[in-house]
Design a protein around this motif. Structure first.
Motif, mmCIF file in Angstrom:
data_model
loop_
_atom_site.group_PDB
_atom_site.id
_atom_site.type_symbol
_atom_site.label_atom_id
_atom_site.label_comp_id
_atom_site.label_asym_id
_atom_site.label_seq_id
_atom_site.Cartn_x
_atom_site.Cartn_y
_atom_site.Cartn_z
ATOM 1 N N THR A 1 21.331 -15.849 28.133
ATOM 2 C CA THR A 1 22.321 -16.820 27.687
ATOM 3 C C THR A 1 21.884 -18.226 28.078
ATOM 4 O O THR A 1 21.351 -18.434 29.174
ATOM 5 N N PRO A 2 22.078 -19.201 27.177
ATOM 6 C CA PRO A 2 21.782 -20.589 27.531
ATOM 7 C C PRO A 2 22.879 -21.211 28.391
ATOM 8 O O PRO A 2 22.732 -22.339 28.858
ATOM 9 N N VAL A 3 23.986 -20.467 28.593
ATOM 10 C CA VAL A 3 25.104 -20.955 29.401
ATOM 11 C C VAL A 3 25.087 -20.203 30.730
ATOM 12 O O VAL A 3 25.519 -19.050 30.794
ATOM 13 N N PRO A 4 24.615 -20.814 31.810
ATOM 14 C CA PRO A 4 24.445 -20.092 33.081
ATOM 15 C C PRO A 4 25.707 -19.416 33.594
ATOM 16 O O PRO A 4 25.633 -18.307 34.147
ATOM 17 N N VAL A 5 26.880 -20.038 33.420
ATOM 18 C CA VAL A 5 28.092 -19.443 33.997
ATOM 19 C C VAL A 5 28.455 -18.124 33.333
ATOM 20 O O VAL A 5 29.160 -17.305 33.926
ATOM 21 N N LEU A 6 27.984 -17.877 32.095
ATOM 22 C CA LEU A 6 28.279 -16.602 31.438
ATOM 23 C C LEU A 6 27.528 -15.449 32.099
ATOM 24 O O LEU A 6 27.846 -14.285 31.861
ATOM 25 N N GLY A 7 26.548 -15.769 32.917
ATOM 26 C CA GLY A 7 25.859 -14.739 33.687
ATOM 27 C C GLY A 7 26.583 -14.386 34.967
ATOM 28 O O GLY A 7 26.081 -13.589 35.773
ATOM 29 N N GLY A 8 27.778 -14.941 35.151
ATOM 30 C CA GLY A 8 28.534 -14.697 36.362
ATOM 31 C C GLY A 8 29.639 -13.676 36.190
ATOM 32 O O GLY A 8 30.096 -13.411 35.075
ATOM 33 N N LEU A 9 30.057 -13.094 37.310
ATOM 34 C CA LEU A 9 31.228 -12.226 37.360
ATOM 35 C C LEU A 9 32.305 -12.951 38.156
ATOM 36 O O LEU A 9 32.035 -13.514 39.217
ATOM 37 N N LEU A 10 33.503 -12.912 37.623
ATOM 38 C CA LEU A 10 34.635 -13.577 38.263
ATOM 39 C C LEU A 10 35.391 -12.577 39.121
ATOM 40 O O LEU A 10 35.900 -11.579 38.620
ATOM 41 N N LEU A 11 35.474 -12.841 40.423
ATOM 42 C CA LEU A 11 36.193 -11.994 41.366
ATOM 43 C C LEU A 11 37.459 -12.725 41.800
ATOM 44 O O LEU A 11 37.402 -13.885 42.216
ATOM 45 N N ALA A 12 38.597 -12.049 41.683
ATOM 46 C CA ALA A 12 39.879 -12.631 42.090
ATOM 47 C C ALA A 12 40.603 -11.634 42.986
ATOM 48 O O ALA A 12 40.840 -10.490 42.590
ATOM 49 N N ALA A 13 40.953 -12.070 44.191
ATOM 50 C CA ALA A 13 41.666 -11.226 45.156
ATOM 51 C C ALA A 13 43.066 -11.764 45.363
ATOM 52 O O ALA A 13 43.254 -12.972 45.558
#
Length: 390
Positions: free
Chosen positions: A25-37
């Motif tokens: 992906t050219p969008v780095p944040v799309l390679g992330g996982l969002l964790l919410a506690a």
């Protein structure tokens, strides 16, 4: 942010959400996982604009909060974590994962740049998770792989009364599977039904991962941009962007008036095709000669490099008939059937052949391609016989 969770639950949650991570992906944040506690729950989400995956699991929350971390790195860490409790904490811009005396530190991604996850489409009803996964697998084999023809890369999902119909085609084959489902309220469509074209690869992955959930809730949200489909069960949710368009209707294609009909043991035929196709070249077909003596002769290869096998088969409507198929397409079709015996409606060389499981008939009360009240079968697979026989 701080939470504690068992290693197995954490790894499974990260693995589920990681299905939505793009390979590139050219969008780095799309390679992330969002964790919410928050309040005894951990939510892990992934998103690549085509599919969003979200899962909720129990966790002991020390401090509520959210963090966006590199997804592939977290997946790798989860694979090597020792068994037992895992402690995760956000300390400034550093996220730590600790278990069994081993600690991993990770840099974080900018949460404010992460796109908003799509909302869950309204549920239209529920379907048995195992049956749904099986049905999707039976039709997805017929979906195309050519991305220049996106309509043919999808599985068409039709909800009509208490019936769900899945269908897929790549122009050379056409698979259709019906299954029961439980609608919730009226479907918002003037015809009393709703249709959506879901990317086959995404649907297959989602259905398989939800197969052990017991029940899957299905929701659809149509729009001019293709809309969304939602699938949810046991705290796991996947939202998939729909394809635009509709598959060609199959009613006339499945009309096999005047065809010869053959009946054969499905497993024996599958094993025989697998054996003889060993000598077949990439473009070489497997030939099937059905005769009135109660047998079918399978043949593949050319010259001295040939393989043959004869099987019991019952033929009616003709004294003999010969057909030939691409061996990979034929095996895909045969492997998708669960019935012990198979019916083949055969029009002859270079024409259509319709495969269906014997004993699978049902009365169709919907207004599908076959019309109301038609006698149909739950699973059918149409193949084109090649013109050149071996």
């Amino acid at each position: 942010m701080e939470f504690r969770i068992e290693r197995t639950a954490f790894a499974e949650a990260v693995g589920w959400a990681g299905r939505a991570l793009p390979s590139r992906t050219p969008v780095p944040v799309l390679g992330g996982l969002l964790l919410a506690a928050d309040a005894g729950r951990l939510t892990v989400s992934g998103f690549d604009f085509e599919v969003a995956a979200r899962i909720e699991v129990d966790a002991e929350t020390g401090a509520a909060g959210e963090v966006l971390v590199p997804g592939r790195r977290l997946l790798d860490i989860c694979r090597v974590l020792p068994d037992g409790p895992v402690r995760c904490a956000l300390e400034g811009a550093r996220f730590t994962v600790e278990a069994g005396g081993t600690e991993f530190g990770m840099s974080t991604l900018p949460r404010e740049e992460y796109p908003a996850l799509p909302s869950r489409p309204s549920a239209y009803g529920t379907v048995d998770a195992t049956a749904f996964a099986t049905a999707v697998g039976q039709v997805a084999v017929a979906a195309g792989r050519d991305e220049t023809l996106p309509v043919l890369t999808g599985v068409q999902l039709r909800l009509d009364g208490d019936s769900m119909t899945l269908s897929a085609s790549d122009r050379y084959r056409y698979a259709v599977r019906r299954l029961d489902w439980k609608p919730q309220g009226a479907v918002p469509d003037s015809g009393g039904f709703v249709e959506a074209l879901v990317p086959a690869r995404r649907l297959l992955d989602t259905a398989r991962s939800l197969a052990r959930c017991g029940v899957v809730r299905v929701g659809l949200e149509a729009s001019t941009g293709g809309g969304l489909a939602g699938f949810e069960g046991a705290g796991m949710r996947s939202v998939v962007r729909l394809l635009e368009g509709r598959l060609p209707k199959y009613g006339s294609l499945f009309d096999m008036a005047g065809a010869a009909v053959a009946e054969v043991d499905c497993r024996a035929l599958t094993e025989a095709v697998r054996r003889v196709s060993v000598v077949a070249e990439a473009s070489s077909p497997v030939r099937m000669d059905f005769s009135g003596d109660g047998t079918v002769l399978l043949r593949a290869g050319y010259g001295d490099d040939v393989a043959t096998q004869r099987l019991p088969a019952v033929l009616s409507g003709a004294r003999e008939v010969s057909v030939a198929f691409n061996p990979a397409y034929l095996l895909d079709a045969l492997n998708s059937f669960e019935a012990p015996r198979l019916r083949l409606d055969l029009l002859g060389t270079g024409q259509r052949a319709l495969l269906s499981g014997l004993g699978d008939e049902e009365r169709d009360g919907g207004e599908g391609d076959e019309g109301p009240g038609a006698v149909s079968v739950r699973h059918r697979h149409l193949l084109m016989s090649v013109k050149q026989l071996v």
